[in-house]
Design an enzyme around this catalytic site. Sequence first.
Site, PDB file in Angstrom:
ATOM      1  N   ALA A 246       0.427  -1.371   0.284  1.00  0.00           N
ATOM      2  CA  ALA A 246       0.141   0.079   0.054  1.00  0.00           C
ATOM      3  C   ALA A 246       0.901   1.706   0.526  1.00  0.00           C
ATOM      4  O   ALA A 246       2.049   1.100   0.535  1.00  0.00           O
ATOM      5  CB  ALA A 246      -1.150   0.547   0.624  1.00  0.00           C
ATOM      6  N   MET A 247       0.360   2.406  -0.264  1.00  0.00           N
ATOM      7  CA  MET A 247       0.910   3.420  -0.222  1.00  0.00           C
ATOM      8  C   MET A 247       0.397   5.035   0.418  1.00  0.00           C
ATOM      9  O   MET A 247      -0.631   5.121  -0.038  1.00  0.00           O
ATOM     10  CB  MET A 247       1.489   3.896  -1.834  1.00  0.00           C
ATOM     11  CG  MET A 247       1.559   4.995  -1.783  1.00  0.00           C
ATOM     12  SD  MET A 247       3.834   4.683  -1.524  1.00  0.00           S
ATOM     13  CE  MET A 247       3.976   6.642  -0.980  1.00  0.00           C
ATOM     14  N   GLU A 248       0.892   5.491   1.207  1.00  0.00           N
ATOM     15  CA  GLU A 248       0.379   6.795   2.514  1.00  0.00           C
ATOM     16  C   GLU A 248       0.035   8.430   1.113  1.00  0.00           C
ATOM     17  O   GLU A 248       0.283   8.877   1.807  1.00  0.00           O
ATOM     18  CB  GLU A 248       2.135   6.555   3.080  1.00  0.00           C
ATOM     19  CG  GLU A 248       2.885   7.116   2.996  1.00  0.00           C
ATOM     20  CD  GLU A 248       4.213   6.222   2.599  1.00  0.00           C
ATOM     21  OE1 GLU A 248       3.922   5.350   2.106  1.00  0.00           O
ATOM     22  OE2 GLU A 248       5.340   6.648   2.761  1.00  0.00           O
TER      23      GLU A 248
ATOM     24  N   GLU B  36      -0.281   2.891   7.261  1.00  0.00           N
ATOM     25  CA  GLU B  36      -0.824   4.059   6.044  1.00  0.00           C
ATOM     26  C   GLU B  36      -1.073   4.653   6.458  1.00  0.00           C
ATOM     27  O   GLU B  36      -0.765   5.953   6.408  1.00  0.00           O
ATOM     28  CB  GLU B  36      -1.633   3.787   5.149  1.00  0.00           C
ATOM     29  CG  GLU B  36      -0.478   2.304   3.817  1.00  0.00           C
ATOM     30  CD  GLU B  36       1.033   1.738   3.367  1.00  0.00           C
ATOM     31  OE1 GLU B  36       1.497   2.974   3.675  1.00  0.00           O
ATOM     32  OE2 GLU B  36       1.079   1.566   3.778  1.00  0.00           O
TER      33      GLU B  36
ATOM     34  N   HIS C 186       1.593   6.618   8.709  1.00  0.00           N
ATOM     35  CA  HIS C 186       2.481   7.589   7.641  1.00  0.00           C
ATOM     36  C   HIS C 186       2.182   9.266   7.673  1.00  0.00           C
ATOM     37  O   HIS C 186       2.673   9.937   6.994  1.00  0.00           O
ATOM     38  CB  HIS C 186       2.751   6.859   6.167  1.00  0.00           C
ATOM     39  CG  HIS C 186       3.777   5.770   6.455  1.00  0.00           C
ATOM     40  ND1 HIS C 186       5.583   6.256   6.946  1.00  0.00           N
ATOM     41  CD2 HIS C 186       4.609   5.178   5.497  1.00  0.00           C
ATOM     42  CE1 HIS C 186       5.864   4.875   6.565  1.00  0.00           C
ATOM     43  NE2 HIS C 186       5.214   3.911   6.073  1.00  0.00           N
TER      44      HIS C 186
HETATM   45 ZN   LIG Z   1       5.658   2.533   4.902  1.00  0.00          ZN
END
Ligand SMILES: [Zn+2]
Length: 877
Positions: free
Chosen positions: A270-272, A306, A309
């Site tokens: 996954a990407m924050e 995420e 973050h």
């Molecule tokens: Zn991370």
Amino acid sequence: MRDANPQTIYLKDYTVPEYLIENVELNFILDEQETRVVSKLSLKKNPQCKIANPALVLQGEELDLVSIAIDGTALDKTQYQQNKETLSIAHVPQEQAFILAIENTISPKANTALEGLYLSSTMLCTQCEAQGFRKITYFLDRPDVMTRFKTTLIADKDKYPVLLSNGNKVAEGELKNNRHWVSWEDPFKKPCYLFALVAGQLECIEDSFTTMSNREICLQIFVEKHDVDKCSHAMQSLKNSMRWDEETYDREYDLDLYMIVAVSHFNMGAMENKGLNVFNTKFVLARPDTATDSDYEHIEGVIGHEYFHNWTGNRITCRDWFQLSLKEGFTVFRDQEFTADQTSKAVKRIEDVKLLRTRQFAEDAGPLSHPIRPESYIEINNFYTLTVYEKGAEVVRMIRTLVGENGFRKGSDLYFQRHDGQAVTCDDFVSAMEDANDFDLRQFRHWYSQSGTPTLEVTQSYNQDKQTCKITLKQSSKSTTEEPLHIPIKVGLLNSDGSSAAVYTANEETADEIIIELKEKEQSFIFEQLEEKPVVSLLRGFSAPVILKMEQSLEELAFLLSHDTDTFNRWEAGQKMSCQVILGLIEDCQKKRTLQMNPLLLEAYKNVLQQPWDDLSYFSLLLSLPEENYLAGQMDVIDVDAIHTAREFVKQALAEQLQSQFQALYQQFHKDESGQFDAGAIGRRRIKNICLSYLMQLETEQNYQLAKAQFNTAKNMTDQMAALSCIVNSNNPAKPSCLESFYQQWKNEALVIDKWFTLQACSSAKDTFDTVQTLLQHSAFELSNPNRVRSLTGAFSQSNQLHFHAANGQGYQFLADQIIALNSLNPQVASRMVSALTQWKRFDNARQALMKTQLERLINTADISKDVFEVASKSLA
Ligand SMILES: [Zn+2]
């Protein structure tokens, strides 16, 4: 394409950016074949840069440049220079800010590397960390350039009804030719790796969260239509994360909107991206009949990760990519603690340590070993490693152990206060911890620059006359030139009746345990007022990521397994017992001696089975044998066949001797339940399913029926998977029909079909290699989908050491074939697959030669990517 000489980037070469980008306005005319990007950058010379009239060098790859202008005046071809990776303008205004306008086109459909803007099924989405933004438009693509983004998306209304980007939606409208547009503005400055856009036919699930200062936040999860009924757990996890970060760190969410989009083609988990997280579907979608308990737990953990973050990564980001562990180590530590608070602290700690010791320790002992803050890289994508993430989290955990829980909170408060809105270094984080607590972490900083897992050798002696116990610790690392590390070690002492002995040292006293700080190469600690020789429980809670070498008899370990009050060390004592016994049997196998079960281990198991346990998940861990890959890590030369034979022998012996106990437990906890995600139900399923796996070891008709009945009637994926896994690993004649009916039942659920692939790839059955070959040709196999590749090729090479390391080398050749096929499609995923070959030095000469041949073949492949080249060449060095 491989450069003639792939360039190595060094931390020591860091310099501040020559220019800064205050604001950017991005306009996208979206189309899967050709997307048009117009960007307007407000640039100015960086006052901290001391170079006179530096050229402006922007990064950009695989872009078709249409036009370029400064302050409204178009540049002609003599005024700028373009190469494969950059666009340079020799002369730009120095005294005042200026606007650089660039127009370029890109092709999302042709982008199979899944970095930058790409097509996933029918939706367009982005992945920019670490350096994907340069595949969208020319930019200063480095994390220390933080910019305010305004983004306008224009697209066809039917194909792309939903248009998302970071921040808040500020305007929208209609255009002719059935098109529409939406503008987004992110009020927070961010590096371009946190930019995101998504366009597609998506359904939205909406909820809200009231923050501690009473602000109402709108929460949205976007998925494809058929997944709408699999989002409630992710939504609940998000709300739990938001509450937890307020309660634990006093951190509140800062935008009015938080969006998550689930995407089926994704390189990472996954990407924050600020306000618009993009997730692999694997970490969003769950329904009790499609997802297992561990899927549920991973979803909660990754959603938390995420979300966390937003403070540790987005508001405070990394100065350069060498500092990746600044955001990842701290955030993994935060998500570990979050999960521990939501589930079972004991179980979570054990599971994290298991991962660390099998995978990260292997990485640290191999040719790609690097410090959590690397000194150099060729391709930064290769450094999203277990070392940077998991060992990075252990380093943060040690700081907390040293300064204490309150001290750690003071340190993190100071870190947020000092650096909010900045791009900083690992050193800045450690300094905040030091300054808030007046605690000297100078020596501790070596953990950031030294690679390899330290070994601790322990000796102890008891002095009856003085009533003292002396423990001597000697630390060593792979290189003798390295400085001794500052290592916190949690210690408890036990009396012979099993009670805790109060720990007295010359100047300290605590009731149960203390933390000793090892700072020298060799150091002794004396414990006083001990009327009898205590049993020492060292490195409680796994207080440091080290290899502990300490002579302990099976009797002593059995005693700790019965009495240690530290849940980690109690489990560890059982693992050490099993490990000692199995390693002995491995030697017997190699010397062709008859195998015999050790009665002490059997007795220890009986004891565990007799006791009442509240935490059934913990109980199930106590009944689990060490995994084959952990046992491999304990051997000088890995012998996969002997490991498998010896471990199976022990499992079989336990199953035969304890059959009635396993049966009784199975009956007690087998409930016809639908798969709620609560600790009680999870524990029941775990204990029941481990009993089933022991019983299936007996290969009797009665137990075949038991597994088949569970498979046929299960109302939740945990039970169905557990039964199918037992069947696939046995000689049960129902195996082909169960696999087929499972496939027919779930063929429209991609994530479940991933499990179907993995189960077969990991099987110990004799025909597994042929099965894997056949599955490659299956209509559901798709080389361009990273989840599918990981579920078959990844699972086989990384989790099936018995068959992957078959003596004839067919596993190695298969993997290299797959890597070569993937290399031109998706270098990042290809490079990750190489890891199974990097441990070649740990095997016998014949296997070493076979693995080396495949690594050499990779390096000599035409057009090898720098991702694969770096890993393969470093492995051979
Ligand atoms: Zn991370």
